[in-house]
Design an enzyme around this catalytic site. Structure first.
Site, PDB file in Angstrom:
ATOM      1  N   LYS A   1      10.257-144.176  15.008  1.00  0.00           N
ATOM      2  CA  LYS A   1      10.756-144.311  16.382  1.00  0.00           C
ATOM      3  C   LYS A   1      12.181-143.781  16.433  1.00  0.00           C
ATOM      4  O   LYS A   1      12.971-144.014  15.500  1.00  0.00           O
ATOM      5  CB  LYS A   1      10.744-145.796  16.798  1.00  0.00           C
TER       6      LYS A   1
ATOM      7  N   SER B   1       8.228-146.296  30.298  1.00  0.00           N
ATOM      8  CA  SER B   1       9.677-146.382  30.438  1.00  0.00           C
ATOM      9  C   SER B   1      10.167-147.416  29.430  1.00  0.00           C
ATOM     10  O   SER B   1      10.673-148.481  29.794  1.00  0.00           O
ATOM     11  CB  SER B   1      10.056-146.785  31.864  1.00  0.00           C
ATOM     12  N   MET B   2       9.955-147.093  28.153  1.00  0.00           N
ATOM     13  CA  MET B   2      10.268-148.040  27.085  1.00  0.00           C
ATOM     14  C   MET B   2      11.778-148.302  27.000  1.00  0.00           C
ATOM     15  O   MET B   2      12.206-149.432  26.740  1.00  0.00           O
ATOM     16  CB  MET B   2       9.769-147.503  25.738  1.00  0.00           C
TER      17      MET B   2
ATOM     18  N   CYS C   1      15.054-138.019  25.784  1.00  0.00           N
ATOM     19  CA  CYS C   1      14.552-139.322  26.239  1.00  0.00           C
ATOM     20  C   CYS C   1      14.741-139.436  27.742  1.00  0.00           C
ATOM     21  O   CYS C   1      15.856-139.340  28.234  1.00  0.00           O
ATOM     22  CB  CYS C   1      15.275-140.473  25.562  1.00  0.00           C
TER      23      CYS C   1
ATOM     24  N   LYS D   1      13.759-132.354  19.490  1.00  0.00           N
ATOM     25  CA  LYS D   1      12.640-132.681  20.382  1.00  0.00           C
ATOM     26  C   LYS D   1      13.087-132.324  21.787  1.00  0.00           C
ATOM     27  O   LYS D   1      14.093-132.828  22.293  1.00  0.00           O
ATOM     28  CB  LYS D   1      12.334-134.190  20.291  1.00  0.00           C
TER      29      LYS D   1
ATOM     30  N   ASN E   1       8.423-133.516  24.804  1.00  0.00           N
ATOM     31  CA  ASN E   1       8.506-134.954  25.097  1.00  0.00           C
ATOM     32  C   ASN E   1       7.704-135.195  26.382  1.00  0.00           C
ATOM     33  O   ASN E   1       7.137-134.258  26.961  1.00  0.00           O
ATOM     34  CB  ASN E   1       9.980-135.345  25.281  1.00  0.00           C
TER      35      ASN E   1
ATOM     36  N   GLY F   1      -0.369-137.593  27.826  1.00  0.00           N
ATOM     37  CA  GLY F   1      -1.836-137.562  27.852  1.00  0.00           C
ATOM     38  C   GLY F   1      -2.380-136.293  28.498  1.00  0.00           C
ATOM     39  O   GLY F   1      -1.723-135.252  28.522  1.00  0.00           O
TER      40      GLY F   1
ATOM     41  N   GLY G   1       1.618-133.167  22.976  1.00  0.00           N
ATOM     42  CA  GLY G   1       1.284-133.261  24.394  1.00  0.00           C
ATOM     43  C   GLY G   1      -0.192-133.054  24.635  1.00  0.00           C
ATOM     44  O   GLY G   1      -0.708-131.953  24.490  1.00  0.00           O
ATOM     45  N   GLY G   2      -0.875-134.160  24.955  1.00  0.00           N
ATOM     46  CA  GLY G   2      -2.275-134.070  25.355  1.00  0.00           C
ATOM     47  C   GLY G   2      -3.255-133.826  24.232  1.00  0.00           C
ATOM     48  O   GLY G   2      -4.376-133.366  24.475  1.00  0.00           O
TER      49      GLY G   2
ATOM     50  N   GLY H   1       0.507-138.772  20.775  1.00  0.00           N
ATOM     51  CA  GLY H   1       1.194-139.908  21.379  1.00  0.00           C
ATOM     52  C   GLY H   1       0.222-140.827  22.106  1.00  0.00           C
ATOM     53  O   GLY H   1      -0.296-141.796  21.537  1.00  0.00           O
TER      54      GLY H   1
HETATM   55  O1  RRO Z   1      11.819-145.018  24.443  1.00  0.00           O
HETATM   56  C1  RRO Z   1      11.457-144.333  25.409  1.00  0.00           C
HETATM   57  O2  RRO Z   1      11.441-144.765  26.579  1.00  0.00           O
HETATM   58  C2  RRO Z   1      11.023-142.939  25.257  1.00  0.00           C
HETATM   59  C3  RRO Z   1      11.717-142.013  24.516  1.00  0.00           C
HETATM   60 BR1  RRO Z   1      13.217-142.420  23.499  1.00  0.00          BR
HETATM   61  C4  RRO Z   1      11.277-140.659  24.507  1.00  0.00           C
HETATM   62  O3  RRO Z   1      11.854-139.764  23.866  1.00  0.00           O
HETATM   63  N1  RRO Z   1      10.174-140.350  25.231  1.00  0.00           N
HETATM   64  C5  RRO Z   1       9.507-141.257  25.960  1.00  0.00           C
HETATM   65  O4  RRO Z   1       8.504-140.914  26.616  1.00  0.00           O
HETATM   66  N2  RRO Z   1       9.932-142.559  25.967  1.00  0.00           N
END
Ligand code: RRO
Length: 314
Positions: free
Chosen positions: A46, A71-72, A133, A167, A196, A224, A252-253, A274
């Protein structure tokens, strides 16, 4: 004889090109160890910040019929945790799929501190600097600011001597492919990773007339099926513009052997998974290996090098 999926990347040969995409199944040592024991050819941590982060409030990931939105907000255990892990793996006897280290400092200063520490450390593996990100409130993606990207790379390569790639976010215009490629070609990058997630999409829950994610009023990165054509375009655009020494990781996908074959045909060397890994778990790597090998054998290819990058145009 059957087809081999052996993939040569930055001085190492991996049993196949498949990896997790950073962010999926790689936040804890337990998850990383599951990747290590899986059929993935290699794997990546990560994205790490200098200091550990909780990330954004939940819900922050949602599956849809065609992919995902997230939206981590960069939840991670902090840089030291991942650096220790990747260094420990180097010492493992019989390692076959060494981990890559992904980093995403919250500022230029943090990125330089993190990369300085990697440079000084015993880590001899591959580092991926995340310039894309989409989900930290108030922090624009570096990859969409060309001047900032050039400044970051200039400062980083004034001292960094280990294998490093970036990235990238997806680009959508030939002018942007051209500008970005011209910048990237100035630096001794080992690879670029395209793409990304497509940043700041919005998914709606029709019945309840509400967003599905809590952070940023529901805006999040899309992955996806939705993103495969954009990913293939970015892989192809950079494969045809970058110095041949800069390898491409295609992300990607990818959820089938066909998707993998298409990314390789566009020019990718390694492939990251992913959304489909999130949905199906690490057993997906066996399936991808089998399906890619079946397609290659049907077409009479015995190795990936025979078709990598050889997409024809009409
Ligand atoms: O952690 C995230 O929200 C995140 C990151 Br760092 C990223 O590079 N790409 C993504 O889809 N989510």
């Amino acid at each position: 004889m059957g087809a081999t999926l052996d993939s040569y990347f930055l001085g190492n040969t991996y049993e196949n090109p498949f990896m997790n995409a950073s962010g999926v199944h790689c936040m804890t040592v337990d998850e990383l160890n599951e990747l290590r024991s899986s059929r993935a050819g290699a794997y990546v941590t990560k994205s790490a910040t200098l200091v550990e982060r909780e990330g954004n409030p939940k819900p922050r990931y949602h599956s849809t019929s065609f992919g995902s939105i997230n939206s981590m907000g960069l939840p991670n255990r902090g840089f030291d945790y991942y650096l220790s892990y990747v260094i420990a793996q180097q010492g493992e006897a019989g390692k076959k799929n060494a981990p890559f280290l992904s980093v995403a400092g919250m500022s230029l200063e943090d990125n330089l501190k993190i990369l300085g520490a990697i440079q000084e450390s015993d880590f001899q593996g591959v580092t991926e600097l995340n310039l894309s990100c989409p989900n930290v409130p108030g922090k624009p993606q570096i990859g969409y600011d060309f001047e900032m990207t050039e400044m970051v790379l200039g400062k980083v390569f004034s001292f960094f001597r280990k294998p490093l790639g970036v990235k990238l976010p997806p680009y959508f215009d030939f002018a942007h492919f051209d500008i970005m490629a011209e910048i990237l070609n100035k630096y001794p990058l080992s690879f670029v990773n395209c793409i990304n997630s497509i940043g700041n999409g919005l998914y709606v829950d029709l019945e309840n007339e509400i967003t599905v994610l809590k952070p940023k009023n529901g805006f999040g990165g899309i992955g996806g099926d939705y993103v495969k054509p954009t990913a293939l375009a970015n892989v192809r655009a950079f494969y045809t513009r970058l110095n041949p020494g800069i390898k491409i990781i295609g992300t990607g996908g990818i959820k089938s052997g066909q998707d993998a074959f298409e990314h390789l045909l566009c020019g990718a060397t390694m492939l990251q998974v992913g959304t489909a890994l999130y949905e199906r778990g690490v057993s997906i790597f066996e399936t991808l290996e089998r399906e890619l090998r079946e397609i290659m054998e049907k077409k009479g290819y015995t190795s990936i090098d025979e078709f990598r990058g050889k997409l024809k145009s009409l």
